[in-house]
Motif scaffolding. Structure first.
Motif, short mmCIF file in Angstrom:
data_model
loop_
_atom_site.label_atom_id
_atom_site.label_comp_id
_atom_site.label_asym_id
_atom_site.label_seq_id
_atom_site.Cartn_x
_atom_site.Cartn_y
_atom_site.Cartn_z
N VAL A 422 13.50 51.12 -16.40
CA VAL A 422 13.97 50.25 -15.38
C VAL A 422 15.46 49.88 -15.76
O VAL A 422 16.41 50.03 -14.87
CB VAL A 422 13.14 48.69 -15.47
CG1 VAL A 422 13.90 47.69 -14.94
CG2 VAL A 422 11.93 48.95 -14.97
N ASP A 423 15.90 49.74 -16.93
CA ASP A 423 17.42 49.43 -17.18
C ASP A 423 18.12 50.92 -16.85
O ASP A 423 19.07 50.74 -16.27
CB ASP A 423 17.53 49.15 -18.78
CG ASP A 423 17.18 47.95 -19.00
OD1 ASP A 423 17.00 47.01 -18.27
OD2 ASP A 423 17.11 47.73 -20.37
N ALA A 424 17.62 51.82 -17.12
CA ALA A 424 18.37 53.25 -16.70
C ALA A 424 18.27 53.27 -15.27
O ALA A 424 19.59 53.74 -14.67
CB ALA A 424 17.54 54.35 -17.31
N PHE A 425 17.51 53.04 -14.49
CA PHE A 425 17.41 53.02 -12.99
C PHE A 425 18.57 52.11 -12.55
O PHE A 425 19.21 52.53 -11.56
CB PHE A 425 16.20 52.76 -12.39
CG PHE A 425 16.09 52.56 -10.96
CD1 PHE A 425 16.22 53.63 -10.12
CD2 PHE A 425 15.77 51.39 -10.35
CE1 PHE A 425 16.13 53.60 -8.76
CE2 PHE A 425 15.70 51.17 -9.12
CZ PHE A 425 16.01 52.31 -8.20
N TYR A 426 18.45 50.94 -12.88
CA TYR A 426 19.59 50.13 -12.51
C TYR A 426 21.07 50.37 -12.91
O TYR A 426 22.01 49.94 -12.23
CB TYR A 426 19.08 48.61 -12.84
CG TYR A 426 18.13 48.14 -11.84
CD1 TYR A 426 18.32 48.00 -10.54
CD2 TYR A 426 16.93 47.85 -12.11
CE1 TYR A 426 17.40 47.64 -9.36
CE2 TYR A 426 15.68 47.28 -11.38
CZ TYR A 426 16.08 47.16 -10.00
OH TYR A 426 15.19 46.89 -9.10
N LEU A 427 21.13 51.10 -13.94
CA LEU A 427 22.65 51.37 -14.47
C LEU A 427 22.99 52.43 -13.34
O LEU A 427 24.13 52.56 -13.10
CB LEU A 427 22.34 52.09 -15.78
CG LEU A 427 23.82 52.34 -16.57
CD1 LEU A 427 23.98 52.33 -17.95
CD2 LEU A 427 24.13 54.10 -15.97
N ILE A 428 22.25 53.35 -13.07
CA ILE A 428 22.42 54.48 -12.11
C ILE A 428 22.75 53.56 -10.76
O ILE A 428 23.69 53.95 -9.99
CB ILE A 428 21.45 55.37 -11.86
CG1 ILE A 428 21.28 56.39 -13.22
CG2 ILE A 428 21.58 56.39 -10.78
CD1 ILE A 428 20.09 57.33 -13.21
N GLN A 429 21.85 52.72 -10.34
CA GLN A 429 22.02 52.04 -9.09
C GLN A 429 23.65 51.25 -9.03
O GLN A 429 24.26 51.23 -8.11
CB GLN A 429 21.29 51.15 -8.65
CG GLN A 429 19.82 51.83 -8.39
CD GLN A 429 19.63 52.55 -7.22
OE1 GLN A 429 20.40 53.56 -7.10
NE2 GLN A 429 18.97 51.82 -6.00
N ARG A 430 23.86 50.86 -10.23
CA ARG A 430 25.08 50.06 -10.29
C ARG A 430 26.31 51.06 -10.11
O ARG A 430 27.42 50.68 -9.43
CB ARG A 430 25.40 49.41 -11.78
CG ARG A 430 26.69 48.70 -11.87
CD ARG A 430 26.81 47.85 -13.16
NE ARG A 430 26.21 48.65 -14.46
CZ ARG A 430 27.04 49.49 -15.10
NH1 ARG A 430 28.26 49.35 -14.69
NH2 ARG A 430 26.72 50.05 -16.21
N LEU A 431 26.19 51.97 -10.56
CA LEU A 431 27.34 53.22 -10.57
C LEU A 431 27.35 53.43 -9.13
O LEU A 431 28.62 53.81 -8.43
CB LEU A 431 27.04 54.46 -11.56
CG LEU A 431 27.21 54.19 -13.08
CD1 LEU A 431 26.79 55.45 -13.58
CD2 LEU A 431 28.59 53.72 -13.30
#
Length: 483
Positions: A422-431
């Motif tokens: 979940v954290d990895a997914f949202y890091l990508i979404q933030r970028l």
């Protein structure tokens, strides 16, 4: 405009901390409760004595079964109902969240359902109540005002203006570092309200009597994951009455659907280049026709069928007769379980999208300029895996993070593994979001391509770790489906 935004910007940091707090930290006092046999007059006296705006109704086992608010008091008292028992006037099955849920989840529920109170539960026990007043950040951010204006908008022109305001607010929140999960949920809820108001306005121009229908959201809208670069993905599900043929009912609905698609386009949601829209006769179908179409996808498992399934299986009801969509979801779940080979084919297709990393952990797979497509080489990997596991478990959620958490709750994946995904997914979404705000609206799709070399070392490191987690998720998928 700058003069209006500066005070908002100065408050955002503190408000984000409020949104990130668990609900247990916002509970101010023990809840005021009573049984369902109390009269309205008795409940009103208790609320005045305790100085609260709501009272929770408990059953014999001390479980919450209803809620009565000060607004209910005013309404029923005006109808001379002071001697009515609470069981006659209470709102049954009040909305509740666990005490560890975050404040922004309560804010989303309040905005999406139009409610002002949420029960806070701790291991099945009523721990307290969080009210809209406890979450004033909604109004300070301008979300409450925009929601009200959307509800009161008289025509599509007014909605075009409000859609522009939503995009401006989104850009502001991205710039202030609001977390992608909070942000995409807020944006999706506001876009839902806008789309629903578009449908309400347009439907008045068409005769849709004797037709049960439901407007379906697909794709990122269906997953509550809209970014600044979002076109339309929608469909129509209907049930004809009086023995009318599906084709006859469809001919009544298609002009309405076309008008809605065009109005949404005017509001800044471009028409889908792939024609995944309700105005496409292939996606304006009766319940039985949708079942037949989806059965074809599930049974055939051809490349085109898998692509269509990936888009449409994220459906959720947006407006209209929601039980139609619920019934279709239950049917899909049962059909998929009866055809286990379908999920293996979906997993095989999902593995074709590879994260942008070499075996040795350096960036790879970019275009000629070295840019990675973070939508296809990053976010899609988590979305596809979450969809497959959700279908396998019969999970009704459509949001990627919620699907992964539901998989964790079913003990199909470990807690640490899901938290990392979940954290990895949202890091990508933030970028992706940060890149999109730097481009004009018509060019934001290009922002999915990001050159890692232009990122600072810390961000590069975080992106590499996120892509490594994506690769690990694909390894799990490969093992689970023996690919």
């Amino acid at each position: 405009m700058l003069e209006q935004r500066d005070p908002l910007e100065r408050r955002l940091a503190g408000e984000q901390q409020t949104f990130a707090r668990p609900l247990r930290s916002l509970v101010q006092r023990a809840p005021v409760t009573c049984d369902a046999q109390r009269t309205l007059a008795q409940a009103a006296a208790l609320m005045r004595a305790e100085r609260v705006g709501s009272i929770v109704v408990l059953d014999a086992q001390a479980r919450p079964v209803g809620i009565v608010t000060s607004h209910d008091m005013v309404r029923v008292t005006a109808e001379d109902g002071r001697h009515k028992r609470l069981e006659e006037i209470m709102t049954r099955d009040p909305v509740a969240l666990p005490s560890h849920a975050l404040a922004y989840e309560a804010a989303i529920l309040m905005t999406s359902r139009g409610i002002q109170h949420i029960l806070v539960m701790d291991e099945g026990r009523l721990a307290g109540i969080v009210s809209e007043r406890d979450l004033f950040a909604l109004q300070r951010l301008g979300l409450g005002e925009i929601t009200t204006e959307l509800r009161l908008a008289a025509d599509v022109d007014a909605l075009v203006r409000l859609a522009a305001e939503i995009r401006k607010l989104t850009v502001l929140l991205v710039g202030q570092g609001v977390s992608p999960e909070q942000l995409t949920l807020f944006v999706s809820v506001l876009n839902d309200r806008l789309s629903q108001r578009v449908i309400e306005i347009v439907r008045k121009q068409y005769d849709l009597e004797r037709v049960s229908w439901c407007w379906l959201a697909f794709g990122s809208e269906g997953r509550f994951e809209q970014t600044l670069s979002t076109d339309q993905d929608n469909g129509l599900l209907f049930l004809a009455h009086d023995g009318a043929a599906a084709a006859q009912t469809r001919s009544r609905l298609l002009p309405f659907a076309r008008a809605v698609n065009e109005a949404l386009d005017a509001c800044g949601f471009p028409l889908c280049k792939g024609n995944v829209m309700a105005s496409n006769p292939e996606l304006c179908l009766s319940l039985e026709e949708w079942k037949a179409k989806m059965a074809g996808w599930i049974d055939a498992a051809l490349p085109k069928a898998l692509l269509d399934a990936a888009i449409c299986f994220d459906f959720r009801p947006l407006y209209g007769d929601a039980p139609l969509a619920v019934g279709l979801r239950e049917w899909v779940s049962a059909r998929v379980k009866a055809q286990p080979a379908f999920l293996r084919h979906m997993a095989q297709a999902a593995l074709e999208a590879r994260p942008g990393l070499t075996r040795f952990g350096s960036f790879a797979g970019g275009d000629a300029s070295g840019a990675l497509n973070l939508k296809m080489q990053g976010a899609r990997i988590f979305i596809d895996a979450a969809r497959i596991y959700a279908l396998a478990l019969g999970v009704p959620q459509t949001n990627t993070a919620e699907r992964l958490r539901a998989v964790r709750d079913a003990r199909a994946m470990g807690e640490a593994e899901v938290a990392a995904a979940v954290d990895a997914f949202y890091l990508i979404q933030r970028l992706r979001l940060q890149a999109q705000v730097l481009l004009p609206e018509g060019e934001r799709e290009a922002a999915n391509r990001i050159a890692p070399a232009k990122l600072n070392r810390l961000t590069q490191s975080g992106l590499k770790e996120a892509l490594r987690i994506a690769r690990d998720l694909q390894k799990r998928l490969s093992l689970d489906y023996q690919l």
